[in-house]
Write an enzyme that holds these catalytic residues in place. Structure first.
Site, short mmCIF file in Angstrom:
data_model
loop_
_atom_site.label_atom_id
_atom_site.label_comp_id
_atom_site.label_asym_id
_atom_site.label_seq_id
_atom_site.Cartn_x
_atom_site.Cartn_y
_atom_site.Cartn_z
CB SER B 171 118.62 65.91 59.74
OG SER B 171 117.26 66.56 60.33
CG MET B 173 120.42 59.60 62.60
SD MET B 173 121.99 58.63 62.33
CE MET B 173 121.14 57.46 61.07
CG ASP B 174 117.28 63.46 57.39
OD1 ASP B 174 116.85 62.32 57.49
OD2 ASP B 174 116.49 64.54 57.53
CG HIS B 175 124.25 65.06 56.65
ND1 HIS B 175 124.52 65.51 55.39
CD2 HIS B 175 123.92 66.12 57.41
CE1 HIS B 175 124.55 67.05 55.52
NE2 HIS B 175 124.27 67.22 56.87
CD GLN B 205 116.16 58.96 59.02
OE1 GLN B 205 115.09 58.72 59.17
NE2 GLN B 205 116.78 60.23 58.64
#
Lengths: 410, 411
Positions: B171, B173-175, B205
């Protein structure tokens, strides 16, 4: 001027590796003065170019990464006068960002320590491939080489049956530089908050290798806690064991990602009639599908695998948009795999004013590009200036005679 | 111990899963007092996330949860209980920053949207991270990291031409949404330091990902060229600047790869020297970048034949010694066992965890010379700081805390 960093004076001596850090700060309101060598930053030679005609002011890559900055050309290698001017500017700057090789500034008499001695409040952030110290400090790198050594690449790729012998894959868009830029700005802002309290500046050593080494999510914990390396898989998370696919090709050829289907009972009950009206998932009324855990992906559950296989058939018979919106309207966090330009077609982001118009050499009408990554209620992100033409502000800098050049009202 | 740059900043951390906790990890690493508010009946799913130590999840033995929640505190609080809601409001009043990454609308349903938070504390900095943001027609839609990176364009741009997207194997995009949130929060703290004014920061996000592919979007809006065209995405070959050779090449050993990026003719000559000047490399069809691009398939085959004779590390050392940009595609085990650079930079840190004993973390970057961030504490056991926070931060007496606990508020 708006933006939470309004009033902050920043010198930027950066090419591709560091320019995103400068952009983040400039877009937050700081006055970023980009010092370029005669001929310009190498970033100006990176395409794509306006109508494919190269030129220092025609790089769309440069346009994007240098918004809200000013540009002055100084010959720091060749002219002692220009070096003296740089020292004067650093004496009245708050932050200096640079991405030259370790020690390179010192060899031309512009050592960060010396600049700081003249201005103890100055924050100097050095962005390098591997940091200022260590056995690899003087090695050369690139965005891809950084993504390789840091670990992201080895987690991206294909199941062997999808692309036999395929290498690990690099995601495009200079993501190694982007991540490093974000960390550089973390350091600069943390140092700035410290300086708000104490008045004291400092040096910041930002390594791309470290930024990427800790940006691999479960990759590192799997080694640290279980001594396992995760293995790359097509379009989904690398994992210690192979997991069922999440990536599906829709009737119109576009792909969707379904990370989980009907995790909670309420949405599961709303999803079933939708599929069944299309003739899919008739078997889902069987009680073995009733427990959320059985439906959860990534756990080797036969029911989860069966659901995903049936979803593949449903999606292959349906257009991507219908699957995406139909799922989201039933509380499913599904997504379409869009090309970057396809995000422009989603009205949701226009509702939020995300895309902003930019002008520049060679275009008659403003063109849209991505804008704010964050919406601030009091100090809004703002496109005040397009990327500067090469040396657009050199005269203003020279005229200021070493003082910080005032911004001319536009 | 040197002073920490964010010492004195208190964060009421209502985040969960990955993106929000990543933002507060950055703040905690730099010294903010981050207090995760947790509820045992609706615990963060990542507390059960693999890898776990031992056979069954205990809420405290997830390696991944510990990885992203070091340096933080944890309190147990049932915010849906009226008294729990009051305590949460008191904690917010004592905090500089509130962060959450619930779906849009959840905080409002708790009576804690920005205007209400502002009544509790006028200069509060409130950062929300959600898939689509708190405005716009699809604000009720949701994401996970994998779908956010699909929707913003990042999954598409990672892959071989003619194949399905390879995407990101984690992920990203979570980072990245977390990193963006940390940027925004610290910028807002600086603004508050100067003016006394707090604010709401609304992060989508997906937008945090769209901004990572700006030139590709501009190529469409200026030149009318979509990435959805034949030959794209270009795998590990260069998009811009268009240079060759630029790819990953197989090395001796199983699934072993070396990335090599040659940016100009001088670096090409350095590569040829390092390969011991094979006759094919002197041919005119490899003499210029343009020629190399025109003959890229054969060029890549020739280089792959050379790299296959070496281990990745051998070839990397040889090429780097000659000034060629080259790097092994490292696994986690490689970073931990074989990476001399990370070792030399004191990257690995061992700290004691309340249930698991000594555990290893990666370091804090960037390195600040006067006030560096640090790895001070492992991820907290769930609720381990409930008493100390209620006592030290909210000023409750042990008797008041015991009475509150007896009413089922602290669980």
């Amino acid at each position: 001027m708006s933006g939470p960093l309004a009033g902050l004076r920043v010198l930027e001596l950066c090419d591709e590796p560091g320019q995103f850090a400068g952009k983040l700060i400039a877009d937050l309101g700081a006055d970023v003065l980009k010092i370029e060598p005669p001929g310009g930053s190498t970033a100006r030679t990176v395409g794509p170019f306006v109508k494919d005609r190269p030129g220092p002011d025609r790089s769309l890559n440069f346009w994007y990464h240098n918004t809200n900055k000013r540009s002055a050309v100084l010959d720091l290698e060749g002219s002692e006068d220009d070096r003296a001017l740089l020292r004067s500017l650093a004496a009245c700057a708050d932050v200096l960002i640079e991405d030259r090789a370790p020690g390179a500034l010192a060899t031309i008499g512009l050592a960060p320590d010396a600049l700081r001695a003249a201005n103890p409040a100055l924050i100097v952030c050095s962005i390098t491939p591997f940091g200022q110290t260590g056995p690899w400090a003087n090695w050369k790198s690139s965005d891809m080489v950084g993504l390789a050594l840091g670990g992201p690449m080895m987690m991206n790729g294909y199941d062997p049956e999808d692309a036999p012998g395929a290498p690990p894959i690099r995601g495009h868009g200079d993501q190694g530089y982007n991540t490093t830029g974000q960390f550089a700005v973390h350091g600069i802002l943390a140092a700035l908050i410290h300086r708000d309290r104490t008045g004291e500046g400092q040096l910041i050593d930002c390594s791309m290798h470290e930024a990427l080494a800790c940006t691999t999510e479960v990759g590192m914990p799997y080694w640290l806690y279980a001594r396992q390396d995760v293995v790359r898989q097509t379009g989904r998370h690398a994992a210690a064991q192979r997991t069922e696919p999440w990536l599906f090709r829709a009737k119109d050829g576009r792909h969707l990602i379904l990370y989980g289907v009907g995790r909670d009972n309420e949405s599961w009950k709303r999803l079933k009639p939708w599929w069944q009206a299309h003739g899919f998932g008739m078997q889902f009324d069987e009680p073995r599908f009733d427990t959320p855990l059985a439906r959860q992906p990534g756990r080797g559950s036969p029911e989860a695998a069966e659901i995903m296989a049936e979803m593949g058939r449903f999606i292959a018979a349906t257009d991507a948009d219908e699957v995406y919106r139909g799922g989201q309207e039933r509380d499913q966090a599904w997504g379409i795999v869009r090309a970057p330009d396809e995000t422009l077609q989603d009205p949701h982001f226009h509702d939020r004013g995300h895309f902003v118009p930019v002008t520049g050499e060679g275009i008659d009408e403003p063109a849209l590009m991505p804008g704010a990554p964050y919406i601030f209620s009091a100090t809004p992100w703002e496109l005040r200036l397009p990327a500067p033409r090469l040396g657009e502000h050199t005269a203003a800098v020279r005229a200021a005679g070493g003082a910080w050049p005032e911004i001319e009202p536009s | 111990m040197p002073e920490l740059p964010l010492s004195g900043i208190r964060v009421c951390d209502l985040t969960w899963i990955i993106a929000g906790p990543t933002a507060t990890r950055v703040l905690a690493d730099f010294g903010a007092e981050v207090i995760r508010v947790e509820h045992g009946q609706a615990a963060d799913a990542v507390r059960f996330g693999r890898p776990i130590v031992g056979d069954r999840p205990t809420m405290n033995n997830s390696g991944f949860w510990n990885y992203i929640n070091r340096n933080k505190k944890s309190i147990l609080l049932n915010a849906r209980h009226p008294m729990g809601g009051d305590l949460l409001r008191k904690l917010i009043a004592a905090s500089d920053v509130v962060v959450e990454n619930f779906s849009s609308g959840i905080m409002a349903s708790w009576g804690l949207d920005y205007p209400q938070l502002r009544e509790i504390r006028p200069d509060i900095i409130y950062c929300s991270v959600s898939g689509f943001g708190h405005s716009g027609r699809d604000k009720a839609f949701t994401t996970w990291g994998p779908t956010a990176q699909a929707l913003c364009g990042l999954t598409f741009t990672s892959g071989l031409p003619g194949y399905p997207p390879a995407g990101w194997g984690y992920s990203y995009m979570d980072h990245t949404a977390g990193y963006s949130a940390a940027v925004a929060i610290m910028a807002a703290i600086h603004h508050r330091n100067r003016t006394g004014e707090g604010q709401h920061i609304d992060i989508s996000q997906i937008e945090a990902g769209i901004v990572l592919n700006g030139p590709a979007v501009l190529d469409f809006t200026v030149n009318g060229r979509s990435w959805r065209r034949a030959g794209m995405p270009p795998g590990n070959r260069a998009w811009e600047p268009r240079v060759a050779p630029h790819n990953t090449y197989p090395c001796a050993g199983e699934d072993s790869w070396l990335a090599i990026a040659v940016m100009n003719d001088a670096e090409w000559r350095a590569l040829v020297m390092a390969m011991d000047e094979p006759p094919w490399a002197a041919e005119a069809r490899f003499a210029t970048n343009e020629a190399r691009l025109a003959n890229e398939d054969e060029l890549d085959e020739r280089i792959a034949a050379w790299t296959s004779e070496f281990t990745g590390y051998e070839a990397m050392e040889l090429l780097q010694a000659a000034g060629v940009r080259a790097g092994v595609c490292q696994r986690a085990s490689d970073k931990f066992e074989r990476d001399p650079q990370l070792d030399a930079r004191d990257w690995w840190h061992e700290v004691e965890h309340g249930e698991l004993g000594p555990i290893t973390y990666d370091g804090v970057l960037p390195k600040l010379s006067a006030t560096p961030g640090s790895v001070r504490a492992a991820g907290p056991l769930i609720g381990q700081d409930t008493f100390s926070v209620l006592h030290d931060v909210l000023g409750m007496t042990p008797e008041e805390i015991a009475a509150t606990e007896a009413m089922g508020v602290l669980m």
